[in-house]
Design a protein around this motif. Structure first.
Motif, PDB file in Angstrom:
ATOM      1  N   VAL A   1      -5.280 -70.533  73.527  1.00  0.00           N
ATOM      2  CA  VAL A   1      -5.501 -69.168  73.038  1.00  0.00           C
ATOM      3  C   VAL A   1      -6.844 -69.076  72.325  1.00  0.00           C
ATOM      4  O   VAL A   1      -7.190 -69.947  71.523  1.00  0.00           O
ATOM      5  CB  VAL A   1      -4.357 -68.753  72.087  1.00  0.00           C
ATOM      6  N   GLY A   2      -7.594 -68.019  72.611  1.00  0.00           N
ATOM      7  CA  GLY A   2      -8.864 -67.790  71.936  1.00  0.00           C
ATOM      8  C   GLY A   2     -10.072 -68.209  72.763  1.00  0.00           C
ATOM      9  O   GLY A   2     -11.008 -68.802  72.229  1.00  0.00           O
ATOM     10  N   GLU A   3     -10.039 -67.914  74.068  1.00  0.00           N
ATOM     11  CA  GLU A   3     -11.182 -68.168  74.958  1.00  0.00           C
ATOM     12  C   GLU A   3     -11.534 -69.645  75.067  1.00  0.00           C
ATOM     13  O   GLU A   3     -12.666 -70.018  75.346  1.00  0.00           O
ATOM     14  CB  GLU A   3     -12.426 -67.384  74.483  1.00  0.00           C
ATOM     15  N   CYS A   4     -10.524 -70.503  74.890  1.00  0.00           N
ATOM     16  CA  CYS A   4     -10.786 -71.954  74.868  1.00  0.00           C
ATOM     17  C   CYS A   4     -11.457 -72.445  76.144  1.00  0.00           C
ATOM     18  O   CYS A   4     -12.314 -73.341  76.089  1.00  0.00           O
ATOM     19  CB  CYS A   4      -9.480 -72.711  74.671  1.00  0.00           C
ATOM     20  N   PHE A   5     -11.083 -71.882  77.292  1.00  0.00           N
ATOM     21  CA  PHE A   5     -11.615 -72.367  78.559  1.00  0.00           C
ATOM     22  C   PHE A   5     -13.027 -71.860  78.832  1.00  0.00           C
ATOM     23  O   PHE A   5     -13.671 -72.329  79.782  1.00  0.00           O
ATOM     24  CB  PHE A   5     -10.693 -71.959  79.708  1.00  0.00           C
ATOM     25  N   ASN A   6     -13.503 -70.914  78.050  1.00  0.00           N
ATOM     26  CA  ASN A   6     -14.845 -70.368  78.247  1.00  0.00           C
ATOM     27  C   ASN A   6     -15.927 -71.125  77.498  1.00  0.00           C
ATOM     28  O   ASN A   6     -17.085 -71.156  77.929  1.00  0.00           O
ATOM     29  CB  ASN A   6     -14.905 -68.904  77.795  1.00  0.00           C
ATOM     30  N   TYR A   7     -15.582 -71.719  76.364  1.00  0.00           N
ATOM     31  CA  TYR A   7     -16.599 -72.282  75.479  1.00  0.00           C
ATOM     32  C   TYR A   7     -17.353 -73.451  76.122  1.00  0.00           C
ATOM     33  O   TYR A   7     -16.772 -74.261  76.845  1.00  0.00           O
ATOM     34  CB  TYR A   7     -15.966 -72.757  74.170  1.00  0.00           C
ATOM     35  N   ARG A   8     -18.634 -73.515  75.803  1.00  0.00           N
ATOM     36  CA  ARG A   8     -19.489 -74.585  76.298  1.00  0.00           C
ATOM     37  C   ARG A   8     -19.804 -75.606  75.205  1.00  0.00           C
ATOM     38  O   ARG A   8     -20.847 -76.265  75.247  1.00  0.00           O
ATOM     39  CB  ARG A   8     -20.783 -74.005  76.871  1.00  0.00           C
ATOM     40  N   PHE A   9     -18.909 -75.751  74.217  1.00  0.00           N
ATOM     41  CA  PHE A   9     -19.088 -76.805  73.228  1.00  0.00           C
ATOM     42  C   PHE A   9     -19.180 -78.156  73.937  1.00  0.00           C
ATOM     43  O   PHE A   9     -19.961 -79.020  73.556  1.00  0.00           O
ATOM     44  CB  PHE A   9     -17.936 -76.821  72.229  1.00  0.00           C
ATOM     45  N   ASP A  10     -18.339 -78.331  74.952  1.00  0.00           N
ATOM     46  CA  ASP A  10     -18.416 -79.493  75.820  1.00  0.00           C
ATOM     47  C   ASP A  10     -19.303 -79.092  76.998  1.00  0.00           C
ATOM     48  O   ASP A  10     -18.924 -78.255  77.814  1.00  0.00           O
ATOM     49  CB  ASP A  10     -17.027 -79.900  76.301  1.00  0.00           C
ATOM     50  N   GLU A  11     -20.484 -79.700  77.086  1.00  0.00           N
ATOM     51  CA  GLU A  11     -21.449 -79.282  78.097  1.00  0.00           C
ATOM     52  C   GLU A  11     -20.991 -79.601  79.517  1.00  0.00           C
ATOM     53  O   GLU A  11     -21.604 -79.128  80.488  1.00  0.00           O
ATOM     54  CB  GLU A  11     -22.806 -79.921  77.809  1.00  0.00           C
ATOM     55  N   SER A  12     -19.940 -80.384  79.655  1.00  0.00           N
ATOM     56  CA  SER A  12     -19.420 -80.678  80.991  1.00  0.00           C
ATOM     57  C   SER A  12     -18.514 -79.566  81.508  1.00  0.00           C
ATOM     58  O   SER A  12     -18.029 -79.645  82.643  1.00  0.00           O
ATOM     59  CB  SER A  12     -18.656 -82.000  80.982  1.00  0.00           C
ATOM     60  N   ASN A  13     -18.293 -78.542  80.695  1.00  0.00           N
ATOM     61  CA  ASN A  13     -17.437 -77.444  81.137  1.00  0.00           C
ATOM     62  C   ASN A  13     -18.079 -76.736  82.328  1.00  0.00           C
ATOM     63  O   ASN A  13     -19.264 -76.432  82.333  1.00  0.00           O
ATOM     64  CB  ASN A  13     -17.213 -76.441  80.005  1.00  0.00           C
ATOM     65  N   SER A  14     -17.278 -76.474  83.356  1.00  0.00           N
ATOM     66  CA  SER A  14     -17.729 -75.819  84.577  1.00  0.00           C
ATOM     67  C   SER A  14     -16.510 -75.292  85.304  1.00  0.00           C
ATOM     68  O   SER A  14     -15.366 -75.590  84.941  1.00  0.00           O
ATOM     69  CB  SER A  14     -18.494 -76.792  85.473  1.00  0.00           C
ATOM     70  N   ARG A  15     -16.759 -74.496  86.357  1.00  0.00           N
ATOM     71  CA  ARG A  15     -15.622 -74.004  87.141  1.00  0.00           C
ATOM     72  C   ARG A  15     -14.842 -75.162  87.742  1.00  0.00           C
ATOM     73  O   ARG A  15     -13.604 -75.140  87.763  1.00  0.00           O
ATOM     74  CB  ARG A  15     -16.113 -73.072  88.248  1.00  0.00           C
ATOM     75  N   GLU A  16     -15.556 -76.179  88.250  1.00  0.00           N
ATOM     76  CA  GLU A  16     -14.853 -77.301  88.855  1.00  0.00           C
ATOM     77  C   GLU A  16     -14.066 -78.085  87.805  1.00  0.00           C
ATOM     78  O   GLU A  16     -12.952 -78.543  88.063  1.00  0.00           O
ATOM     79  CB  GLU A  16     -15.830 -78.209  89.586  1.00  0.00           C
ATOM     80  N   ALA A  17     -14.638 -78.234  86.609  1.00  0.00           N
ATOM     81  CA  ALA A  17     -13.909 -78.919  85.539  1.00  0.00           C
ATOM     82  C   ALA A  17     -12.658 -78.147  85.161  1.00  0.00           C
ATOM     83  O   ALA A  17     -11.608 -78.747  84.879  1.00  0.00           O
ATOM     84  CB  ALA A  17     -14.824 -79.091  84.327  1.00  0.00           C
ATOM     85  N   LEU A  18     -12.744 -76.826  85.155  1.00  0.00           N
ATOM     86  CA  LEU A  18     -11.580 -76.015  84.826  1.00  0.00           C
ATOM     87  C   LEU A  18     -10.529 -76.093  85.928  1.00  0.00           C
ATOM     88  O   LEU A  18      -9.325 -76.174  85.645  1.00  0.00           O
ATOM     89  CB  LEU A  18     -12.004 -74.567  84.598  1.00  0.00           C
ATOM     90  N   ARG A  19     -10.973 -76.107  87.179  1.00  0.00           N
ATOM     91  CA  ARG A  19     -10.012 -76.271  88.284  1.00  0.00           C
ATOM     92  C   ARG A  19      -9.282 -77.598  88.163  1.00  0.00           C
ATOM     93  O   ARG A  19      -8.059 -77.674  88.383  1.00  0.00           O
ATOM     94  CB  ARG A  19     -10.739 -76.183  89.622  1.00  0.00           C
ATOM     95  N   ALA A  20     -10.032 -78.642  87.817  1.00  0.00           N
ATOM     96  CA  ALA A  20      -9.400 -79.955  87.640  1.00  0.00           C
ATOM     97  C   ALA A  20      -8.410 -79.931  86.480  1.00  0.00           C
ATOM     98  O   ALA A  20      -7.339 -80.548  86.547  1.00  0.00           O
ATOM     99  CB  ALA A  20     -10.465 -81.019  87.412  1.00  0.00           C
ATOM    100  N   LEU A  21      -8.753 -79.207  85.414  1.00  0.00           N
ATOM    101  CA  LEU A  21      -7.839 -79.096  84.276  1.00  0.00           C
ATOM    102  C   LEU A  21      -6.563 -78.375  84.685  1.00  0.00           C
ATOM    103  O   LEU A  21      -5.463 -78.786  84.290  1.00  0.00           O
ATOM    104  CB  LEU A  21      -8.517 -78.362  83.129  1.00  0.00           C
ATOM    105  N   PHE A  22      -6.672 -77.320  85.471  1.00  0.00           N
ATOM    106  CA  PHE A  22      -5.475 -76.616  85.936  1.00  0.00           C
ATOM    107  C   PHE A  22      -4.578 -77.557  86.742  1.00  0.00           C
ATOM    108  O   PHE A  22      -3.347 -77.518  86.622  1.00  0.00           O
ATOM    109  CB  PHE A  22      -5.854 -75.406  86.790  1.00  0.00           C
ATOM    110  N   ARG A  23      -5.183 -78.411  87.557  1.00  0.00           N
ATOM    111  CA  ARG A  23      -4.377 -79.357  88.333  1.00  0.00           C
ATOM    112  C   ARG A  23      -3.678 -80.352  87.410  1.00  0.00           C
ATOM    113  O   ARG A  23      -2.506 -80.715  87.636  1.00  0.00           O
ATOM    114  CB  ARG A  23      -5.260 -80.091  89.348  1.00  0.00           C
TER     115      ARG A  23
END
Length: 246
Positions: free
Chosen positions: A104-126
């Motif tokens: 909750v709170g836009e956690c998946f949007n933040y770029r605090f972790d510079e490795s965040n990306s669409r592919e990283a998020l897809r992997a997280l969903f899996r």
């Protein structure tokens, strides 16, 4: 990741901006009750100061909170000593078997972790799909285009008495990114202490999020609010479920 919520902004966020987590907790509790699930582990990604975790623990659930802000986690551990907390990136954290995952709170949007990306998020969903028990829930929100309404620029000011907040936000539509520069003032004795943080968020169109959830094997619906509490412009809620075994 050193630009994550530091001490003063964490304290202000906890004191003045906790309603989103409280409302989301009530939605999750209703969904779990409707499923007849009265106990089990909930993983709270981007758990912040533990507001949502506290509600869940008080209702009889176990909670594992994960966040990259040490200042936030200090407050969470003090608020909910019966929960477990880990300081690490939600993108790479090991996810144990659970009845629900929340972010909750836009956690998946933040770029605090510079490795965040669409592919990283897809992997997280899996990985979330793999961690959830059959029928398990994923509840989260994500910022999409239009998060900064109007011409994509916003200046705002909040006065909390012992604290104040100045925020300038700008949305780059071509890049699909929001930058928020926040100046916080917190009373320290007779004076106020100042701190400055800038946060970057990658915007996620809700239709793309729904498609990524489906690819991960999660059945999802979009929410316009948490219960009766509408989400602000450009912020979209999602309730997903790992299908039950046939």
């Amino acid at each position: 990741m050193s630009h994550a919520y530091r001490e003063d902004l964490s304290w202000i966020h906890d004191l003045g901006f906790g309603d989103l987590a409280r409302n989301a907790a009530e939605v999750l509790l209703r969904e779990l009750a409707a499923d007849g699930v009265g106990e089990g582990l909930v993983v709270d990604l981007g758990c912040g100061s533990g507001i949502l975790a506290e509600t869940l623990c008080n209702s009889g659930y176990d909670v594992l909170g994960i966040d990259i802000s040490p200042a936030m986690l200090d407050m969470a551990r003090h608020r909910v000593p019966e929960a477990r907390f880990r300081c690490e990136s939600l993108l790479t954290a090991e996810l144990p078997a659970s009845i629900a995952v929340v972010a909750v709170g836009e956690c998946f949007n933040y770029r605090f972790d510079e490795s965040n990306s669409r592919e990283a998020l897809r992997a997280l969903f899996r990985r979330i799909h793999a961690a959830l028990e059959p029928g398990g829930l994923l509840l989260f929100d994500a910022a999409g285009p239009g998060r900064v309404p109007g011409d994509g620029r916003l200046k705002t000011y909040v006065d909390g008495g012992d604290w104040a907040l100045l925020m300038h936000a700008e949305e780059d539509q071509a890049l699909g990114r929001v930058t928020r520069c926040i100046t916080s003032f917190r009373r320290a004795g007779e004076l106020f202490r100042r701190d400055d943080e800038c946060h970057e968020l990658d915007l996620l169109p809700p239709e793309d999020v729904l498609a990524d959830l489906a690819r991960a094997g999660l059945e999802a619906e979009q929410l316009e609010g948490y219960g009766e509490h509408a989400l602000p412009p450009g912020l979209h809620g999602f309730l997903a479920r790992r299908p039950r075994a046939a």
